[in-house]
Design a protein around this motif. Structure first.
Motif, PDB file in Angstrom:
ATOM      1  N   GLY A   1      23.271  71.671  27.884  1.00  0.00           N
ATOM      2  CA  GLY A   1      22.890  70.848  26.729  1.00  0.00           C
ATOM      3  C   GLY A   1      23.824  70.620  25.694  1.00  0.00           C
ATOM      4  N   LYS A   2      25.073  70.685  26.119  1.00  0.00           N
ATOM      5  CA  LYS A   2      26.112  70.354  25.310  1.00  0.00           C
ATOM      6  C   LYS A   2      27.084  68.984  25.819  1.00  0.00           C
ATOM      7  N   ASN A   3      27.454  68.285  25.185  1.00  0.00           N
ATOM      8  CA  ASN A   3      28.326  67.108  25.553  1.00  0.00           C
ATOM      9  C   ASN A   3      29.935  67.519  25.194  1.00  0.00           C
ATOM     10  N   ILE A   4      30.967  66.578  26.106  1.00  0.00           N
ATOM     11  CA  ILE A   4      32.088  66.586  25.741  1.00  0.00           C
ATOM     12  C   ILE A   4      32.816  65.164  26.026  1.00  0.00           C
ATOM     13  N   SER A   5      33.614  64.845  25.044  1.00  0.00           N
ATOM     14  CA  SER A   5      34.259  63.364  25.112  1.00  0.00           C
ATOM     15  C   SER A   5      34.896  63.466  25.917  1.00  0.00           C
ATOM     16  N   ASP A   6      35.146  62.149  26.742  1.00  0.00           N
ATOM     17  CA  ASP A   6      36.080  61.860  27.728  1.00  0.00           C
ATOM     18  C   ASP A   6      37.643  62.393  27.101  1.00  0.00           C
ATOM     19  N   GLU A   7      38.029  61.996  25.931  1.00  0.00           N
ATOM     20  CA  GLU A   7      39.296  62.447  25.476  1.00  0.00           C
ATOM     21  C   GLU A   7      39.418  63.929  25.400  1.00  0.00           C
ATOM     22  N   ALA A   8      38.291  64.542  25.118  1.00  0.00           N
ATOM     23  CA  ALA A   8      38.592  66.050  25.114  1.00  0.00           C
ATOM     24  C   ALA A   8      38.369  66.746  26.653  1.00  0.00           C
ATOM     25  N   SER A   9      37.828  66.116  27.364  1.00  0.00           N
ATOM     26  CA  SER A   9      37.865  66.519  28.928  1.00  0.00           C
ATOM     27  C   SER A   9      39.562  66.069  29.634  1.00  0.00           C
ATOM     28  N   LEU A  10      39.884  64.969  29.091  1.00  0.00           N
ATOM     29  CA  LEU A  10      41.295  64.755  29.724  1.00  0.00           C
ATOM     30  C   LEU A  10      42.266  65.492  28.896  1.00  0.00           C
ATOM     31  N   LEU A  11      42.164  66.100  27.733  1.00  0.00           N
ATOM     32  CA  LEU A  11      42.964  66.935  26.936  1.00  0.00           C
ATOM     33  C   LEU A  11      42.946  68.259  27.673  1.00  0.00           C
ATOM     34  N   ILE A  12      41.885  68.766  28.102  1.00  0.00           N
ATOM     35  CA  ILE A  12      41.835  70.015  28.553  1.00  0.00           C
ATOM     36  C   ILE A  12      42.626  70.068  29.957  1.00  0.00           C
TER      37      ILE A  12
ATOM     38  N   THR B   1      31.806  74.831  20.776  1.00  0.00           N
ATOM     39  CA  THR B   1      31.203  73.954  20.818  1.00  0.00           C
ATOM     40  C   THR B   1      29.501  73.956  20.137  1.00  0.00           C
ATOM     41  N   LYS B   2      29.228  73.405  19.215  1.00  0.00           N
ATOM     42  CA  LYS B   2      27.743  73.364  18.975  1.00  0.00           C
ATOM     43  C   LYS B   2      27.076  72.340  19.746  1.00  0.00           C
ATOM     44  N   ASP B   3      27.461  71.128  19.518  1.00  0.00           N
ATOM     45  CA  ASP B   3      26.732  69.981  20.363  1.00  0.00           C
ATOM     46  C   ASP B   3      27.861  69.159  21.231  1.00  0.00           C
ATOM     47  N   VAL B   4      28.692  68.494  20.464  1.00  0.00           N
ATOM     48  CA  VAL B   4      29.874  67.705  21.269  1.00  0.00           C
ATOM     49  C   VAL B   4      31.217  68.455  21.245  1.00  0.00           C
ATOM     50  N   CYS B   5      31.624  68.293  22.166  1.00  0.00           N
ATOM     51  CA  CYS B   5      33.120  69.212  22.175  1.00  0.00           C
ATOM     52  C   CYS B   5      34.107  68.036  21.878  1.00  0.00           C
ATOM     53  N   THR B   6      34.869  68.197  21.002  1.00  0.00           N
ATOM     54  CA  THR B   6      36.060  67.152  20.513  1.00  0.00           C
ATOM     55  C   THR B   6      37.440  67.559  20.710  1.00  0.00           C
ATOM     56  N   VAL B   7      38.469  66.740  20.798  1.00  0.00           N
ATOM     57  CA  VAL B   7      39.642  66.843  20.781  1.00  0.00           C
ATOM     58  C   VAL B   7      40.101  68.114  19.962  1.00  0.00           C
ATOM     59  N   GLU B   8      39.373  68.045  18.742  1.00  0.00           N
ATOM     60  CA  GLU B   8      39.984  69.209  17.774  1.00  0.00           C
ATOM     61  C   GLU B   8      39.454  70.493  18.184  1.00  0.00           C
ATOM     62  N   ILE B   9      38.258  70.475  18.780  1.00  0.00           N
ATOM     63  CA  ILE B   9      37.868  71.667  19.632  1.00  0.00           C
ATOM     64  C   ILE B   9      38.736  72.350  20.606  1.00  0.00           C
TER      65      ILE B   9
ATOM     66  N   GLU C   1      35.074  65.057  35.166  1.00  0.00           N
ATOM     67  CA  GLU C   1      33.524  64.868  35.877  1.00  0.00           C
ATOM     68  C   GLU C   1      33.152  66.534  35.937  1.00  0.00           C
ATOM     69  N   PHE C   2      33.743  67.079  36.232  1.00  0.00           N
ATOM     70  CA  PHE C   2      33.131  68.506  36.453  1.00  0.00           C
ATOM     71  C   PHE C   2      32.820  69.209  34.870  1.00  0.00           C
ATOM     72  N   PHE C   3      33.795  68.790  33.945  1.00  0.00           N
ATOM     73  CA  PHE C   3      33.561  69.554  32.520  1.00  0.00           C
ATOM     74  C   PHE C   3      32.403  68.649  31.854  1.00  0.00           C
ATOM     75  N   LYS C   4      32.388  67.234  32.255  1.00  0.00           N
ATOM     76  CA  LYS C   4      31.429  66.671  31.736  1.00  0.00           C
ATOM     77  C   LYS C   4      30.084  67.159  32.043  1.00  0.00           C
ATOM     78  N   SER C   5      29.799  67.463  33.471  1.00  0.00           N
ATOM     79  CA  SER C   5      28.510  67.897  33.997  1.00  0.00           C
ATOM     80  C   SER C   5      28.267  69.195  33.783  1.00  0.00           C
ATOM     81  N   ARG C   6      29.394  70.103  33.646  1.00  0.00           N
ATOM     82  CA  ARG C   6      28.959  71.438  33.192  1.00  0.00           C
ATOM     83  C   ARG C   6      28.509  71.739  31.663  1.00  0.00           C
ATOM     84  N   PHE C   7      29.504  70.913  30.719  1.00  0.00           N
ATOM     85  CA  PHE C   7      28.735  71.012  29.524  1.00  0.00           C
ATOM     86  C   PHE C   7      27.190  70.276  29.358  1.00  0.00           C
TER      87      PHE C   7
END
Length: 179
Positions: A42-53, A75-83, A32-38
């Motif tokens: 103005g950026k987003n992070i997927s649930d999978e990427a947040s969990l992976l961090i 990340t430009k727009d959406v942070c992914t697992v690959e990033i 939740e912290f990662f999602k809110s801070r991203f």
């Protein structure tokens, strides 16, 4: 090393401030912290990427923040697992020289003990495990464990041994012992 800087009376930062030891942060809180801070930037992070961090940092406060920041910077727009994986690789590479330096100070028996821990061995003092990892004796296990705890490589909480630095544990597993 940091403990020494703040607790040794001969050091310039002796009693500079209160020492605070942070425990691991629960995964849902981190996600939740990662999602809110991203989102705040103005950026987003997927649930999978947040969990992976959280997983790659083993919920360690410092490394969770550092890995999230490295991911955010990529990340430009959406942070992914690959990033996140790319950021994690960069973090491991960035710290590898420090890890080599730490590892060079360890004895062969300490390294054998760490190798058994990394492999997930539970009964390290069993004859079979000691033979497999070339550990000389149960006394050697006790001495290695005590030295590694004293040197802040391992943590012993209520008899549960774990690595203080999850990135170091990952480096040992994937780089040092993988050879």
């Amino acid at each position: 090393m940091m403990m020494e800087v703040f607790t040794d009376s001969s050091k310039p930062f002796y009693k500079f401030g209160n020492l605070m030891f942070l425990n691991k942060i629960e995964t849902p809180c981190l996600v939740e912290f990662f999602k809110s801070r991203f989102a705040d930037t103005g950026k987003n992070i997927s649930d999978e990427a947040s969990l992976l961090i959280a997983e790659l940092a083993d919920n360690h406060p410092y490394y969770s923040q550092q890995l999230a920041q490295l991911s955010w910077l990529r990340t430009k727009d959406v942070c992914t697992v690959e990033i996140v994986r790319e950021a994690h690789t960069a973090l491991v590479e960035q710290l590898s020289l420090l890890f080599v330096t730490i590892t060079e100070t360890l004895t062969t028996q300490q390294l054998s003990y760490l190798k058994a821990l990394i492999a997930g061995e539970k009964a390290i003092s069993s004859t079979e495990v000691m033979h497999r990892y070339q550990i000389s004796s149960t006394t050697s296990i006790s001495r290695s464990k005590a030295a590694l705890v004293k040197n802040d490589i391992l943590d012993n909480k209520a008899g549960e041994i774990s690595f203080q630095d999850p990135i170091y544990a990952y480096w040992l597993k994937t780089e040092y012992f993988a050879r």
